[in-house]
Design an enzyme around this catalytic site. Structure first.
Site, PDB file in Angstrom:
ATOM      1  N   CYS C  86     -22.359 -27.570 -19.158  1.00  0.00           N
ATOM      2  CA  CYS C  86     -22.807 -26.568 -20.116  1.00  0.00           C
ATOM      3  C   CYS C  86     -21.720 -25.512 -20.358  1.00  0.00           C
ATOM      4  O   CYS C  86     -20.698 -25.823 -20.957  1.00  0.00           O
ATOM      5  CB  CYS C  86     -24.134 -25.963 -19.628  1.00  0.00           C
ATOM      6  SG  CYS C  86     -25.107 -25.184 -20.905  1.00  0.00           S
ATOM      7  N   HIS C 203     -27.519 -30.729 -17.685  1.00  0.00           N
ATOM      8  CA  HIS C 203     -27.442 -30.139 -16.353  1.00  0.00           C
ATOM      9  C   HIS C 203     -27.866 -31.125 -15.270  1.00  0.00           C
ATOM     10  O   HIS C 203     -29.037 -31.176 -14.888  1.00  0.00           O
ATOM     11  CB  HIS C 203     -28.358 -28.916 -16.279  1.00  0.00           C
ATOM     12  CG  HIS C 203     -27.886 -27.742 -17.075  1.00  0.00           C
ATOM     13  ND1 HIS C 203     -27.205 -26.682 -16.491  1.00  0.00           N
ATOM     14  CD2 HIS C 203     -27.982 -27.457 -18.388  1.00  0.00           C
ATOM     15  CE1 HIS C 203     -26.911 -25.790 -17.432  1.00  0.00           C
ATOM     16  NE2 HIS C 203     -27.368 -26.222 -18.588  1.00  0.00           N
ATOM     17  N   GLU C 205     -27.388 -30.791 -12.203  1.00  0.00           N
ATOM     18  CA  GLU C 205     -27.833 -30.057 -11.010  1.00  0.00           C
ATOM     19  C   GLU C 205     -29.318 -29.725 -11.093  1.00  0.00           C
ATOM     20  O   GLU C 205     -29.937 -29.353 -10.098  1.00  0.00           O
ATOM     21  CB  GLU C 205     -26.984 -28.786 -10.807  1.00  0.00           C
ATOM     22  CG  GLU C 205     -27.280 -27.618 -11.727  1.00  0.00           C
ATOM     23  CD  GLU C 205     -26.689 -27.752 -13.125  1.00  0.00           C
ATOM     24  OE1 GLU C 205     -26.220 -28.859 -13.473  1.00  0.00           O
ATOM     25  OE2 GLU C 205     -26.693 -26.764 -13.878  1.00  0.00           O
TER      26      GLU C 205
END
Lengths: 84, 750, 229
Positions: C86, C203, C205
């Site tokens: 991002c 993302h 994560e």
């Protein structure tokens, strides 16, 4: 040494999608400004530059635009220097 | 040390009753000021009194009544009196939470008004040492057809997202309503919750004579001067011109401030800390000193300024954002300054704590304000405003065509579609897609289901959050409506599998100087009190917003309630969506619904009569049963009925985002089910789906508590919604209507 | 694998990246403050999501000049592994460690949503735990994710296999509505010519725990960690 004003205009490069420009154009049309043929939305940056003369300020400004103020992949820039 | 009259500053005007009135103080209030301080106030002092004694800051019309709200329980770590309330959620964690309004600024400048509303509530949370981990909001706009609504909707949602996303706090739930009653007075209520280790919570109580006072955060400008006064007055034709009074927020600076304050807190050198919110430096300094029974002296010329030429008056009244005031342990201010410097924030010693109970402001060594510390907050006026119930022309009576039976395909089918298409019922995805709902990696259930569910890292526990309001019900009956709002929010949290443990409220009403409005407010507080007691969920924090009216037209009474629930094992959380074909669908409820105040009544222009009665004991028992069922893993899904009634809730339960399902149910009553059964709202009704083998156990949970329980059908793989003979619809078609209602209205605008 | 997660003023998903790598996947990870000038022995550097420097001027424009970025650039030039998610992707483009640029979403709105992504090149250090054509489900949350690059550069990138992830629907098809932000050629993630620097808007994560919505993000981290010495 003078303190000269440099006015930088950063605009989206031709061919880059400018959704803000399009949205503003469409809003202007619906407000009745049908004679608007195109809109680009960019940035206006005012610099106060210490330089000996306008040419030096211009030189500095160009370097600043290339280093930070505009991203050449997506933006064009031009500027005006006081005293020119 | 001079305690004589303060000196005037260049530009000061002569203080008089007329000037006091222009500042929003009454003649009586002005005389009281002269009495308390024994002389005429200075210009600076007048400005300071005018904001501290405004309704927004002093709660002069509401304090007396708010004191009656229950605010204690075994789990309360901090009740009202500090910047936010705190509840023990287990495993050494305390949840710090509060909800606040930013209604007036958002109407004037929607993006910044909403953004700074988010910023303000965040600061109330991290000033207590808690890391903000979740935000919610409750928004009320005028009708979709009203000319300003789209602009306000876009601005407010943009502002909440713009600020919340940049600051890194997920927005996990909320509600949005569109009603002509809010055409000229929108409501923006912002909620925030943070987590802190119980023994590490900070306070805003000054201690230690001689301790230095530090100003940290952004520089001070002219933002929001007289913002508190704007919130204490109605709108009129000049309100549009009040634009300069709106504050502008910087979420990047707020993010740095959060990190810096939490890091500074860990040094142990912070004695007390408070954010500069309404009335900025004035309220933070006087309140911290007052809470500690001490005094404070500040050198205003040391305050970092954004522009030259600010007067002491302006510095004290400025509502520039992203600033905090800290009392530090003497000798350790350097440690704190080092932390703030690391995060590129101002951190300047501007004064000290004193022992003389005076609030003394100096400007280049001259005293420009010198007041007894209690004068600004504790001695603020306390009113017992007259409250008179409005004369009812007649008791509300249901429309004559109401009880027509809903037979055949035409009416029920069309009503269901019309309701799913109604902005108050339809999917709010257009709104919540603009919010980061997952940052910080705690969101188990985000926007789109009933209550939000968050996990607590390092613990098995979880928390559930919901915010609710019901102005239509409150307009019919401000007491019962308020009770109903608490019941609904609590029920949502219980549906998720969490036990309700605490409440925060934002009470939005009209002009309290009008007896009918004051009556509405008091009845609302009564309802909140009774419900809070019934559920054992104390009210630990809150906010009151009065003067939500324009040219004498007030909003309907709008108490907004946010409830916190705790679950022992977050993996046992329950959502609102049907999950398995073949599961039994059951209804549990505490009473019969009513069309009164329903979305159905609003959409079809029907007078629904009186609100359905609420039995708080049954509501509490329902909550117990829902939580017990979830804890034992017996409930596959639970969805309570809200706007649109049972038929809408049934459709929503089919809209499982993983894979839509169907339902085949019958409401009984031998085919005589009517509009009330299909679309009525009111008493808590929950749709459950249960594994067939668990039905008996679940039935026992509710029957043993005398709660009506009835299996009415089953979940089907085929995505069709069948309710008796009246409704037989394709679920994906219904979902299309539900998801497109708001986007298609917005697309049609330009 | 030793990971270094860079923290700029305004970084937000640095904490989430640390949680995913260290707490969930048991990797060795530490925060690298933007003012540091060495990478602390990191074998893979992660530039996380967020709003570094408030996205002032242009997103990533100021962060790319942070002291730590000199070391990151040298590390990348020497063949070290760098992944930017991002805002991290935006910073890598501004720093010219990746081609192209990220601009404002076509809709002009911030979008937070789970999307489907197709693996276009499974032979990179970042995707070797996947198969060509695999469809992954990852969240996006951004206002400036529209990827642009000059046409001929895009053509060359495609030929070389530098386009790593593309927005698709649940069936793996490229469609107009499957592209959430209007990215050219529905590009969601790219690598440099040497395939040691990778940037993606989604993302990973935020997709390592089932309870929070999915675990497809693990495949990217496992791909990288699998290359540890």
């Amino acid at each position: 040494m003078f303190e000269l004003q440099v006015r930088v205009f950063v605009t989206p490069r031709k061919g880059i999608l400018d959704p803000q420009g399009r949205a503003v154009e469409s809003s202007l049309h619906s407000l009745g400004f049908k004679n608007v043929a195109g809109v680009k939305v960019g940035k206006y940056i005012l610099l106060e530059v210490e330089a000996r003369n306008p040419a030096e300020a211009r030189d500095e400004a160009k370097k600043m635009c290339e280093a930070l103020l505009a991203n050449p992949v997506i933006e064009d820039f031009r500027f005006e220097v006081d005293g020119e | 040390m001079s305690t004589g009259a303060p000196v005037a500053v260049e530009g000061d005007r002569k203080v008089s009753v007329e000037e006091a009135r222009a500042h929003g103080l009454s003649a009586d209030e002005y005389r009281k000021i002269e009495q308390i301080i024994g002389r005429t106030p200075s210009w600076t002092e007048l400005g300071v009194f005018s904001v501290m004694w405004s309704e927004h800051c002093s709660y002069k019309s509401s304090r007396r009544h708010l004191k009656t709200l229950p605010s204690t329980s075994e789990l309360v770590v901090q009740g009202p009196g500090e910047n936010a309330g705190a509840i023990d959620v287990g495993d050494g964690w305390a949840a710090v939470f509060k909800i606040e309004s930013h209604n007036h600024p958002s109407f004037v400048e929607p993006y910044q008004g909403a953004a700074t509303g988010v910023g303000g509530i965040l600061r109330d949370i991290f000033t207590m040492g808690a890391r903000p981990v979740a935000s919610m909001n409750s928004l009320k706009f005028g009708s979709f057809e009203h000319r300003r609504t789209r602009y306000l909707l876009g601005g407010v949602v943009g502002g909440i997202g713009g600020y919340g996303n940049c600051v890194g706090v997920p927005t996990v739930a909320g509600e949005v309503m569109f009603d002509a009653a809010y055409n000229e007075n929108i409501l923006v209520n912002a909620f925030c919750l943070g987590l802190v280790r119980k023994d590490e919570m900070m306070s805003a109580r000054a201690r230690g004579v001689g301790n230095p006072v530090l100003y940290v955060g952004s520089a001070t400008g002219r933002d929001g001067i007289h913002g508190a006064s704007m919130a204490s007055a109605e709108f009129d034709k000049e309100s549009e011109a009040k634009r300069p009074a709106v504050q502008v927020g910087d979420p990047f600076t707020e993010k740095l401030l959060i990190e810096a304050c939490l890091e500074a807190g860990r040094t142990g050198a912070i004695v007390a800390i408070q954010d500069m919110g309404a009335a900025g430096l004035t309220s933070s300094s006087s309140e911290m000193a007052d809470r500690g029974g001490l005094g404070m002296e500040l050198d205003l010329n040391l305050v970092p300024l954004r522009e030259a030429g600010l007067t002491p008056y302006e510095i004290l009244l400025s509502e520039s954002q992203e600033r905090m005031l800290i009392v530090a342990e003497r000798g350790r201010e350097g440690e704190l300054q080092a932390v703030f410097e690391k995060w590129d924030l101002h951190a300047v010693v501007i004064g000290r704590v004193t022992d003389d109970r005076r609030w003394r402001m100096r400007w280049h060594r001259e005293v420009v304000a010198d007041l007894p510390v209690g004068a600004l907050a504790a001695d603020a006026p306390l009113y017992d405003r007259p409250a008179v119930a409005p004369k009812l022309v007649r008791d509300p009576e249901p429309s004559p065509n109401l009880s027509r039976k809903v037979t055949g395909e035409a009416s029920a089918k069309n009503a269901l579609r019309a309701l799913l298409d109604s902005p108050n019922v339809a999917s709010k995805k257009w709104v919540f897609r603009q919010y980061d709902s997952i940052v910080q990696s705690n969101t188990v259930e985000g926007p789109g289901s009933d209550a939000a569910v968050l996990r607590i890292k390092g613990s098995r526990r979880g928390i559930a959050l919901k915010v609710d309001s019901n102005p239509r019900a409150c307009a019919l009956d401000p007491y019962l409506g308020a009770v109903g709002v608490v019941c609904e929010a609590v029920c949502n949290v219980a549906c998720a599998g969490a036990r309700p443990v605490g409440i925060t409220n934002c009470l939005n009403y009209g002009n309290p100087e009008r007896p009918e409005v004051m009556w509405q407010f008091i009845r609302g507080v009564d309802g909140l009190r009774d419900a809070s007691l019934a559920f054992g969920a104390p009210v630990v924090s809150g906010n009151v917003s009065f003067y939500n009216e324009t040219e004498g037209r007030a909003i309907p009474p709008t108490p907004t309630i946010a409830v916190l629930g705790v679950m022992l094992d977050v993996s046992q959380h329950v959502t609102q969506f049907f999950k398995n074909p073949g599961d039994a669908i059951a209804i549990v409820r505490t009473g019969r619904p009513s069309i009164a105040a329903s979305e159905y009544a609003a959409v079809f222009g029907i007078d629904g009569g009186k609100l359905a009665p609420i039995e708080l004991e049954h509501e509490a028992a329902l909550v117990e049963a829902l939580v017990a069922g979830a804890e034992r893993g017996l409930i596959r899904s639970a969805h309570d009925i809200a706007e649109g009634g049972l038929a809408v809730a049934m459709a929503e339960a089919c809209f499982n985002p993983r894979a839509i399902l169907g339902a085949e149910v019958d409401l009984g009553r031998a085919g005589n089910a009517d509009a009330v059964d299909f679309f009525g709202e009111g008493a808590s009704t929950v749709i459950l789906s249960i594994a067939p083998g668990d039905v008996t156990k679940v039935e026992e949970l509710f029957a043993s508590r005398e709660i009506e329980f009835a299996v009415i059908g089953k979940v089907t793989r085929e995505a069709r919604l069948q309710i008796g003979k009246a409704i037989d619809e394709d679920v994906s078609e219904l979902m299309r209507i539900y998801e497109n209602a708001i986007p298609r209205r917005l697309a049609g605008s330009d | 694998m030793k990971w270094g997660v860079v923290r700029f003023p305004g970084s937000l998903d640095d904490g989430d990246s640390m949680h995913a790598l260290a707490d969930v996947m048991g990797e060795s990870a530490r925060i690298l403050w933007h003012k540091e000038t060495t990478l602390g022995g990191a074998e893979c550097v992660l530039l996380p999501g967020g709003f570094s420097y408030g996205d002032y001027l242009r997103t990533g424009a100021i962060a790319r000049f942070s002291p730590i970025m000199k070391s990151v650039a040298k590390f990348a030039a020497d063949g070290g592994l760098v992944i930017g998610t991002c805002n991290g992707f935006q910073i890598l483009c501004e720093a010219h460690l990746l081609p192209g640029a990220l601009t404002r979403n076509r809709s002009l709105s911030f979008i937070c949503e789970r999307v489907w992504l197709r693996v276009e090149n499974a032979k990179t250090p970042f995707t070797r735990a996947t198969k060509q054509g695999d469809v992954l489900r990852l969240p996006i949350k951004h206002g400036e994710g529209l990827y642009v690059a000059p046409e001929d550069e895009l053509r060359q990138m495609e030929e070389r296999g530098q386009v790593i992830l593309r927005y698709v629907d649940s069936q793996g098809r490229e469609t107009e509505s499957a592209n959430p932000n209007g990215s050219m050629r529905a590009i969601a993630g790219v690598a440099n010519e040497r395939f040691n620097v990778f940037g993606l808007m989604p993302h990973p994560e935020h997709a390592v725990e089932a309870m929070l919505g999915g675990t497809d993000g693990r495949k990217i981290f496992e791909s990288i960690a699998g290359g540890a010495r």
